[in-house]
Design an enzyme around this catalytic site. Structure first.
Site, PDB file in Angstrom:
ATOM      1  N   HIS A  79       0.987  -1.099   0.069  1.00  0.00           N
ATOM      2  CA  HIS A  79      -0.089  -0.040  -0.054  1.00  0.00           C
ATOM      3  C   HIS A  79       0.715   1.246   0.202  1.00  0.00           C
ATOM      4  O   HIS A  79       0.635   2.195  -0.760  1.00  0.00           O
ATOM      5  CB  HIS A  79      -0.865   0.024   1.244  1.00  0.00           C
ATOM      6  N   GLU A  80       1.808   1.328   1.013  1.00  0.00           N
ATOM      7  CA  GLU A  80       2.682   2.736   1.050  1.00  0.00           C
ATOM      8  C   GLU A  80       3.665   2.583   0.006  1.00  0.00           C
ATOM      9  O   GLU A  80       3.713   3.618  -0.726  1.00  0.00           O
ATOM     10  CB  GLU A  80       3.403   2.331   2.415  1.00  0.00           C
ATOM     11  N   HIS A 107       2.222   4.221  -3.102  1.00  0.00           N
ATOM     12  CA  HIS A 107       2.198   5.651  -3.269  1.00  0.00           C
ATOM     13  C   HIS A 107       3.262   6.123  -3.611  1.00  0.00           C
ATOM     14  O   HIS A 107       3.217   7.279  -4.621  1.00  0.00           O
ATOM     15  CB  HIS A 107       1.885   6.053  -1.684  1.00  0.00           C
TER      16      HIS A 107
END
Length: 167
Positions: A74-75, A78
Site C-alpha cells: 500500500h505504502e 504511493h
C-alpha cells in the site's frame, strides 16, 4: 516472529513488490528508506518527496504477516505512483491500478487492525459519567480551541487522566 525477523520480512516484501513494478514498467525504482518511528493508529505513511516509508512498529508486531501483505505494498504504491505520475489523488485510479494490476494486491485504503494498544485515550468526566477522548480532542481542549459537553447531562467535560501510556 520477533521484530528483527519482521523487519527482514518487510524488506523482502518491498523488494519483491519493487521488482514487480520494475518488470511491469520496464524501468528501475530506488528502494525507499524505511523507518519504524510511526506512532498512533496509522499503520504506515509514505513520504513522497523523500522516498521514505514509516511503519508503525507496534501494529507490525501485533499483525505480522497481514501487515506485511497489506500495508507494505500500500505504502510502496504511493511512492511508485508519485514517481510515475506526480501528484494525483492519494487513492485514485493510478494508485488502484498500481495495487491491483502491478502489485497484485486488493486496493484497500484503510487497515482493519485492532488499534487499542496504540490509541492514546484521555479520561474526561461530567456529572454523570466518564468519557474517553482521543488525543486530538484532548489537545484541542488544552489549546482552548474546544469545549465538549456530555450529550446526556449537558455539562462540560473535565480532564481526569490519560488511560493508556504511549507506545
Amino acid at each position: 516472529m520477533n521484530f528483527p525477523e519482521l523487519k527482514m520480512q518487510v524488506l523482502r516484501q518491498l523488494k519483491r513488490d519493487l521488482a514487480k513494478a520494475e518488470n511491469y514498467f520496464n524501468r528501475s525504482f530506488d528502494l525507499p528508506e524505511i523507518s519504524y518511528a510511526l506512532k498512533g493508529k496509522k499503520a504506515g505513511v509514505a513520504y513522497l518527496q523523500t522516498n521514505q516509508i514509516r511503519f508503525n512498529p507496534v501494529l507490525l508486531q501485533e499483525n505480522g504477516e497481514q501487515f506485511i501483505r497489506q500495508v507494505v505494498p500500500h505504502e510502496l504504491a504511493h511512492l511508485l505512483v508519485f514517481q510515475l505520475f506526480g501528484r494525483v489523488q492519494p487513492h485514485g485510479k493510478e494508485w488502484k491500478m498500481m495495487m491491483e494490476t502491478v502489485l497484485g494486491v486488493a486496493a484497500e485504503t484503510y487497515h482493519c487492525f485492532d488499534v487499542a494498544s496504540v490509541e492514546k485515550q484521555f479520561a474526561y468526566q461530567c456529572d454523570c459519567q466518564i468519557h474517553q477522548l482521543s488525543i486530538r480532542r484532548h489537545n484541542a481542549i488544552l489549546k482552548g480551541q474546544r469545549t465538549y459537553l456530555c450529550k446526556q447531562c449537558r455539562q462540560p467535560l473535565r480532564f481526569v487522566s490519560s488511560s493508556l501510556s504511549e507506545s
